[in-house]
Design a protein around this motif. Structure first.
Motif, PDB file in Angstrom:
ATOM      1  N   GLU A  52       0.820  -1.200   0.000  1.00 13.96           N
ATOM      2  CA  GLU A  52       0.000   0.000   0.000  1.00 13.96           C
ATOM      3  C   GLU A  52       0.855   1.251   0.000  1.00 13.96           C
ATOM      4  N   GLY A  53       0.570   2.138  -0.941  1.00 12.64           N
ATOM      5  CA  GLY A  53       1.245   3.423  -0.996  1.00 12.64           C
ATOM      6  C   GLY A  53       2.604   3.422  -1.661  1.00 12.64           C
ATOM      7  N   SER A  54       3.032   2.284  -2.174  1.00 16.93           N
ATOM      8  CA  SER A  54       4.330   2.266  -2.850  1.00 16.93           C
ATOM      9  C   SER A  54       4.207   1.538  -4.193  1.00 16.93           C
ATOM     10  N   LYS A  55       5.244   1.670  -4.974  1.00 20.86           N
ATOM     11  CA  LYS A  55       5.225   1.057  -6.309  1.00 20.86           C
ATOM     12  C   LYS A  55       5.301  -0.459  -6.200  1.00 20.86           C
ATOM     13  N   ALA A  56       4.669  -1.108  -7.151  1.00 21.89           N
ATOM     14  CA  ALA A  56       4.691  -2.571  -7.164  1.00 21.89           C
ATOM     15  C   ALA A  56       6.064  -3.095  -7.569  1.00 21.89           C
ATOM     16  N   THR A  57       6.377  -4.254  -7.081  1.00 19.70           N
ATOM     17  CA  THR A  57       7.604  -4.951  -7.462  1.00 19.70           C
ATOM     18  C   THR A  57       7.230  -6.069  -8.408  1.00 19.70           C
ATOM     19  N   VAL A  62       7.991  -9.914 -16.350  1.00 19.22           N
ATOM     20  CA  VAL A  62       6.659  -9.307 -16.382  1.00 19.22           C
ATOM     21  C   VAL A  62       6.809  -7.826 -16.737  1.00 19.22           C
ATOM     22  N   GLU A  63       6.114  -7.401 -17.783  1.00 21.19           N
ATOM     23  CA  GLU A  63       6.247  -6.020 -18.252  1.00 21.19           C
ATOM     24  C   GLU A  63       5.435  -5.070 -17.373  1.00 21.19           C
ATOM     25  N   LYS A  64       6.108  -4.189 -16.694  1.00 20.17           N
ATOM     26  CA  LYS A  64       5.395  -3.294 -15.781  1.00 20.17           C
ATOM     27  C   LYS A  64       4.553  -2.267 -16.512  1.00 20.17           C
ATOM     28  N   ASP A  65       4.919  -1.938 -17.739  1.00 15.11           N
ATOM     29  CA  ASP A  65       4.113  -0.980 -18.496  1.00 15.11           C
ATOM     30  C   ASP A  65       2.896  -1.652 -19.118  1.00 15.11           C
ATOM     31  N   LYS A  66       2.935  -2.948 -19.172  1.00 12.46           N
ATOM     32  CA  LYS A  66       1.820  -3.724 -19.721  1.00 12.46           C
ATOM     33  C   LYS A  66       0.788  -4.021 -18.637  1.00 12.46           C
ATOM     34  N   PHE A  67       1.300  -4.363 -17.473  1.00  9.31           N
ATOM     35  CA  PHE A  67       0.455  -4.730 -16.351  1.00  9.31           C
ATOM     36  C   PHE A  67       0.654  -3.688 -15.238  1.00  9.31           C
ATOM     37  N   LEU A  68      -0.251  -2.705 -15.232  1.00  8.52           N
ATOM     38  CA  LEU A  68      -0.141  -1.605 -14.274  1.00  8.52           C
ATOM     39  C   LEU A  68      -0.844  -1.979 -12.973  1.00  8.52           C
ATOM     40  N   ILE A  69      -0.127  -1.840 -11.893  1.00  8.85           N
ATOM     41  CA  ILE A  69      -0.686  -2.182 -10.591  1.00  8.85           C
ATOM     42  C   ILE A  69      -0.704  -0.952  -9.704  1.00  8.85           C
ATOM     43  N   ASN A  70      -1.868  -0.750  -9.089  1.00  8.99           N
ATOM     44  CA  ASN A  70      -2.048   0.355  -8.160  1.00  8.99           C
ATOM     45  C   ASN A  70      -2.591  -0.187  -6.852  1.00  8.99           C
ATOM     46  N   LEU A  74      -5.464   0.233   1.842  1.00 10.82           N
ATOM     47  CA  LEU A  74      -5.188  -1.044   2.502  1.00 10.82           C
ATOM     48  C   LEU A  74      -6.218  -2.117   2.172  1.00 10.82           C
ATOM     49  N   THR A  75      -7.226  -1.749   1.394  1.00 13.51           N
ATOM     50  CA  THR A  75      -8.236  -2.752   1.044  1.00 13.51           C
ATOM     51  C   THR A  75      -8.448  -2.891  -0.452  1.00 13.51           C
ATOM     52  N   LEU A  76      -7.678  -2.167  -1.257  1.00 13.81           N
ATOM     53  CA  LEU A  76      -7.922  -2.201  -2.694  1.00 13.81           C
ATOM     54  C   LEU A  76      -6.619  -2.163  -3.487  1.00 13.81           C
ATOM     55  N   SER A  77      -6.511  -3.094  -4.414  1.00 17.58           N
ATOM     56  CA  SER A  77      -5.437  -3.069  -5.400  1.00 17.58           C
ATOM     57  C   SER A  77      -6.066  -3.303  -6.766  1.00 17.58           C
ATOM     58  N   THR A  78      -5.527  -2.653  -7.783  1.00 15.18           N
ATOM     59  CA  THR A  78      -6.039  -2.855  -9.132  1.00 15.18           C
ATOM     60  C   THR A  78      -4.923  -3.268 -10.076  1.00 15.18           C
TER      61      THR A  78
END
Lengths: 115, 116
Positions: A52-57, A62-70, A74-78
């Motif tokens: 939560e609150g930081s960039k995904a690892t 796995v292409e980070k520009d292809k699969f964007l994670i937000n 603390l209860t939601l990730s997309t």
């Protein structure tokens, strides 16, 4: 307790469009969420880990520009699959864990079909 | 690196038969061990876990014992039911301090089919 939901449960989209998948922890606060991909009759492949609150690892390959994670709360990730292509068709599963615990609780998965 | 090896299926049993699904692991230190179950079309559900040597995890009639000497965590059930038909995954999570995200390493999964 420890319920994780995903939305949508399945989605069909045209090649070139973007698709967003939501993962929510319903009754606990998830310090860390994980995104997996599963091909038919195969095991889960970890794509990325998000706190939560930081960039995904992202895992290697796995292409980070292809699969964007937000992971905005603390209860939601997309997970957004950008410019989806047929080879992105798969079963995407998220999981969540609480701080201090190693147990991951999994969502029901989202089946993506790109035409 | 960490790895999990589980018996490849598919495994087909008759109702009330005894079930064993073998799982062995390679890891540094003493990881936590898990069995997850995946029913058709669904995500994974935690079935049981063990966090230290000689611990026995149990749930819904399933059991697995953490054997450090053989680095194994075999899943057993004395009498399977049709409703137990699913894919079973063995997994490990390292116990690392500070900053670890406790990544799971999965085995390839074992498909169990129980016939009436």
């Amino acid at each position: 307790g420890a319920v994780v939901s995903q939305h949508p449960s399945w989605v069909i989209c045209k090649s070139g469009t973007s698709v967003k998948i939501e993962c929510r922890s319903l009754d606990f606060q998830a310090t860390t969420m994980f995104w997996y991909r599963q091909f038919p009759k195969q095991s889960l492949m970890l794509m990325a880990t998000s706190n939560e609150g930081s960039k995904a690892t992202y895992e290697q390959g796995v292409e980070k520009d292809k699969f964007l994670i937000n992971h905005a709360s603390l209860t939601l990730s997309t997970l957004t699959v950008t410019s989806a292509h047929p080879e992105d068709s798969s079963f995407y599963i998220c999981s969540a864990r609480v701080a201090g615990s190693e147990t991951q609780y999994f969502g029901p998965g989202t089946r993506l079909l790109v035409l | 690196g960490n790895s999990v090896t589980q018996m490849e299926g598919p495994v087909t049993l008759s109702e009330e038969a005894f079930l064993t699904i073998n799982c062995t692991y390679t890891a540094t230190g003493y990881p936590s061990l898990f069995w997850y179950v995946q029913y058709p079309g669904e995500g994974l559900q935690l079935l049981l876990k063990a966090t230290k040597a000689d611990d026995k995890g149990s749930n819904k009639g399933f059991e697995a014992t953490y054997r450090k000497e053989t680095t194994s965590f075999h899943l057993e059930k004395g009498s399977v039911q049709v409703s137990d038909s699913a894919v079973y995954f063995c997994a490990l999570s390292p116990k690392l301090s500070g900053g670890s995200n406790y990544k799971l390493t999965f085995g390839k999964g074992t498909l169990l089919t129980v016939n009436p």
